[in-house]
Design a protein around this motif. Structure first.
Motif, short mmCIF file in Angstrom:
data_model
loop_
_atom_site.label_atom_id
_atom_site.label_comp_id
_atom_site.label_asym_id
_atom_site.label_seq_id
_atom_site.Cartn_x
_atom_site.Cartn_y
_atom_site.Cartn_z
N LEU A 55 0.86 -1.18 0.00
CA LEU A 55 0.00 0.00 0.00
C LEU A 55 0.89 1.23 0.00
O LEU A 55 1.74 1.39 0.87
CB LEU A 55 -0.91 0.00 1.23
CG LEU A 55 -2.00 1.07 1.27
CD1 LEU A 55 -3.05 0.80 0.18
CD2 LEU A 55 -2.66 1.11 2.64
N LEU A 56 0.72 2.08 -1.00
CA LEU A 56 1.47 3.33 -1.08
C LEU A 56 0.80 4.34 -0.16
O LEU A 56 -0.38 4.66 -0.31
CB LEU A 56 1.48 3.85 -2.52
CG LEU A 56 2.27 5.14 -2.78
CD1 LEU A 56 3.75 4.92 -2.51
CD2 LEU A 56 2.06 5.61 -4.20
N THR A 209 6.24 12.74 2.84
CA THR A 209 7.06 11.78 2.09
C THR A 209 6.34 10.45 1.96
O THR A 209 5.87 9.89 2.95
CB THR A 209 8.41 11.56 2.80
OG1 THR A 209 9.07 12.82 2.94
CG2 THR A 209 9.29 10.61 2.00
N GLN A 210 6.25 9.94 0.74
CA GLN A 210 5.55 8.68 0.52
C GLN A 210 6.45 7.48 0.80
O GLN A 210 7.67 7.54 0.66
CB GLN A 210 5.04 8.61 -0.91
CG GLN A 210 3.90 9.58 -1.19
CD GLN A 210 3.53 9.63 -2.65
OE1 GLN A 210 4.31 10.07 -3.48
NE2 GLN A 210 2.33 9.18 -2.97
N GLU A 211 5.83 6.40 1.21
CA GLU A 211 6.50 5.12 1.41
C GLU A 211 5.50 4.02 1.11
O GLU A 211 4.31 4.28 0.90
CB GLU A 211 7.05 4.98 2.83
CG GLU A 211 5.99 4.89 3.91
CD GLU A 211 6.59 4.68 5.30
OE1 GLU A 211 7.81 4.74 5.46
OE2 GLU A 211 5.79 4.47 6.24
N VAL A 212 5.98 2.78 1.12
CA VAL A 212 5.11 1.63 0.86
C VAL A 212 5.11 0.73 2.09
O VAL A 212 6.16 0.44 2.67
CB VAL A 212 5.59 0.83 -0.37
CG1 VAL A 212 4.79 -0.45 -0.54
CG2 VAL A 212 5.49 1.69 -1.63
N ALA A 267 6.37 -4.25 7.08
CA ALA A 267 7.66 -3.72 6.62
C ALA A 267 7.37 -2.44 5.85
O ALA A 267 6.31 -2.29 5.23
CB ALA A 267 8.38 -4.74 5.74
N TYR A 268 8.34 -1.53 5.89
CA TYR A 268 8.16 -0.21 5.29
C TYR A 268 9.28 0.03 4.28
O TYR A 268 10.46 -0.15 4.61
CB TYR A 268 8.15 0.88 6.36
CG TYR A 268 7.10 0.63 7.41
CD1 TYR A 268 5.81 1.13 7.28
CD2 TYR A 268 7.38 -0.14 8.55
CE1 TYR A 268 4.83 0.88 8.24
CE2 TYR A 268 6.41 -0.39 9.51
CZ TYR A 268 5.14 0.13 9.34
OH TYR A 268 4.18 -0.12 10.30
N ILE A 269 8.91 0.45 3.08
CA ILE A 269 9.87 0.61 1.99
C ILE A 269 9.99 2.08 1.63
O ILE A 269 9.00 2.75 1.32
CB ILE A 269 9.44 -0.21 0.77
CG1 ILE A 269 9.42 -1.70 1.14
CG2 ILE A 269 10.36 0.04 -0.42
CD1 ILE A 269 8.80 -2.59 0.11
N ARG A 270 11.21 2.59 1.71
CA ARG A 270 11.51 3.98 1.34
C ARG A 270 11.74 4.06 -0.16
O ARG A 270 12.49 3.27 -0.73
CB ARG A 270 12.76 4.45 2.09
CG ARG A 270 13.16 5.88 1.80
CD ARG A 270 14.46 6.24 2.48
NE ARG A 270 15.60 5.57 1.86
CZ ARG A 270 16.28 4.58 2.39
NH1 ARG A 270 15.95 4.12 3.58
NH2 ARG A 270 17.30 4.03 1.76
N LEU A 271 11.09 5.00 -0.83
CA LEU A 271 11.24 5.18 -2.27
C LEU A 271 12.51 5.97 -2.55
O LEU A 271 12.80 6.96 -1.88
CB LEU A 271 10.03 5.92 -2.85
CG LEU A 271 8.65 5.29 -2.60
CD1 LEU A 271 7.58 6.11 -3.29
CD2 LEU A 271 8.61 3.85 -3.08
N ASP A 272 13.25 5.54 -3.57
CA ASP A 272 14.46 6.28 -3.96
C ASP A 272 14.11 7.67 -4.45
O ASP A 272 14.84 8.64 -4.19
CB ASP A 272 15.23 5.51 -5.03
CG ASP A 272 15.85 4.23 -4.50
OD1 ASP A 272 16.12 4.16 -3.29
OD2 ASP A 272 16.04 3.28 -5.28
N ALA A 283 -2.84 3.83 -2.33
CA ALA A 283 -2.99 3.10 -3.59
C ALA A 283 -2.36 1.72 -3.48
O ALA A 283 -1.25 1.58 -2.95
CB ALA A 283 -2.32 3.89 -4.73
N PRO A 284 -3.04 0.67 -3.96
CA PRO A 284 -2.45 -0.68 -3.94
C PRO A 284 -1.32 -0.78 -4.95
O PRO A 284 -1.43 -0.28 -6.08
CB PRO A 284 -3.62 -1.59 -4.31
CG PRO A 284 -4.54 -0.71 -5.08
CD PRO A 284 -4.39 0.68 -4.52
#
Length: 358
Positions: A55-56, A209-212, A267-272, A283-284
């Motif tokens: 999920l964004l 700041t967006q992350e997933v 888990a959390y993913i940082r966008l480059d 958003a999925p």
């Protein structure tokens, strides 16, 4: 919902007919066939791929929850932000009795009024804000000073004047809210024209700041590590890259389930480059994480595997003189991005294995 398990996926592929050896075929030397399609056995690094639904969203607290904005003044809400508004450090957050409540940035929540002579971490973060915002021009504040000095008072007066607040040179308990960073409004719980009470939540906010966010099941929790590379497929099929930024500490059982084995860990993913996400929220997305692999392994294409009557796997090797031989192999890591699988058996780097024709 999740697209994975490499071993099961490969087994299903084989069972579907791609490269499965008929059970009547003898397990010794294969029949000679003219000009077989072959690929070399390789030795080197393999990477594992974990595919997940994500999920964004926007980053906030380490556990993914938004910041809670607690009102500390009494009166009537006369101005409130709207969901999605961006509020920067030093800006007006909302108004009570038409008095501005400012957003200032720092980790320590407001818990007292601040005036000349006060000392503490909350004073240090006030000094840091006044210096960063440029209100100490002509009377520079040391950002790490934890004392409310004459310079603090003068700089605070400039901030109050610029934002239309009462120019007092001191910070009353309800004059500001401290949060760790500039924010985006996630939800407004206060009511315009409603009563503002000290200690009540007026809104919640995230960073801009967006992350997933993804949920890892029990089998995946040992595979995905902080720092792992990730590719995120956005709605519309565009993709961006990122890295695993942090992992949750507490596994949670999904709502409506009681089986502890169904517990997932976030888990959390940082966008480059968050700007490439196009401002999407909630958003999925599809996430492919490149997890830790094997540094030095023998591997063959997955399509080179054939099934044996006993339920194992083998590859067909082209030996000297075009002699073809089936060699039993044990399977290791599947590298789905490269379409290869780690094998262990009587074969060596550079051996030619037979693959189906293109």
């Amino acid at each position: 919902m999740k697209r994975r398990n490499w071993v099961l996926g490969a087994a299903a592929l084989l069972a579907g007919g791609m490269g499965v050896m008929p059970s009547a075929r003898p397990p010794a030397t294969a029949a000679q066939e003219p000009s077989p399609n072959t690929v070399k056995v390789k030795q080197g690094k393999l990477s594992a791929m974990v595919s997940l639904n994500g999920l964004l969203t926007h980053r906030a607290r380490p556990d993914g929850s938004p910041y809670a904005v607690i009102n500390q003044t009494r009166g009537i809400y006369t101005a409130l932000p709207q969901t999605g508004d961006q509020i920067a450090c030093g800006d007006v957050f909302y108004r009570v009795n038409d008095h501005p409540v400012l957003l200032l940035c720092g980790p320590v929540p407001v818990y007292r009024a601040l005036h000349s002579g006060d000392v503490g971490q909350d004073v240090r973060q006030l000094n840091r804000n006044l210096h960063t915002l440029g209100h100490d021009v002509g009377a520079a504040i040391t950002p790490d000073d934890n004392t409310f000095t004459v310079r603090t008072r003068k700089a605070l007066e400039k901030l109050q004047q610029g934002e239309g607040a009462n120019v007092t040179g001191k910070l009353e308990l309800g004059d500001a809210v401290f949060l760790p960073e500039s924010v985006q409004i996630a939800r407004v719980t206060g009511e315009l024209g409603g009563s503002a009470q000290p200690g009540e939540q007026v809104l919640s906010a995230t960073s801009g700041t967006q992350e997933v966010q993804v949920n890892l099941d029990a089998a995946q929790q040992g595979e995905v590590k902080k720092g792992d590379l990730a590719r995120i497929t956005l709605p519309g099929n565009a993709s961006v890259t990122g890295r695993v930024d942090r992992l949750g500490r507490v596994a949670q059982v999904p709502a409506g389930q009681s089986d502890a084995g169904a517990a997932t860990l976030q888990a959390y993913i940082r966008l480059d480059d968050p700007t490439k996400a196009g401002g999407l929220d909630q958003a999925p997305v599809q996430v492919d994480v490149t997890a830790e692999g094997v540094e030095n392994a023998l591997s063959v294409p997955v399509v080179a595997l054939v099934g044996t009557p006993g339920g194992g796997f083998a590859v067909e090797i082209v030996r000297a003189g075009s002699r073809r031989e089936l060699v039993a192999v044990k399977l290791g890591l599947f590298d789905t991005s490269a379409g290869r699988v780690q094998v262990d058996g009587k074969l060596h780097e550079g051996d030619e294995v037979v693959v189906p024709p293109l």
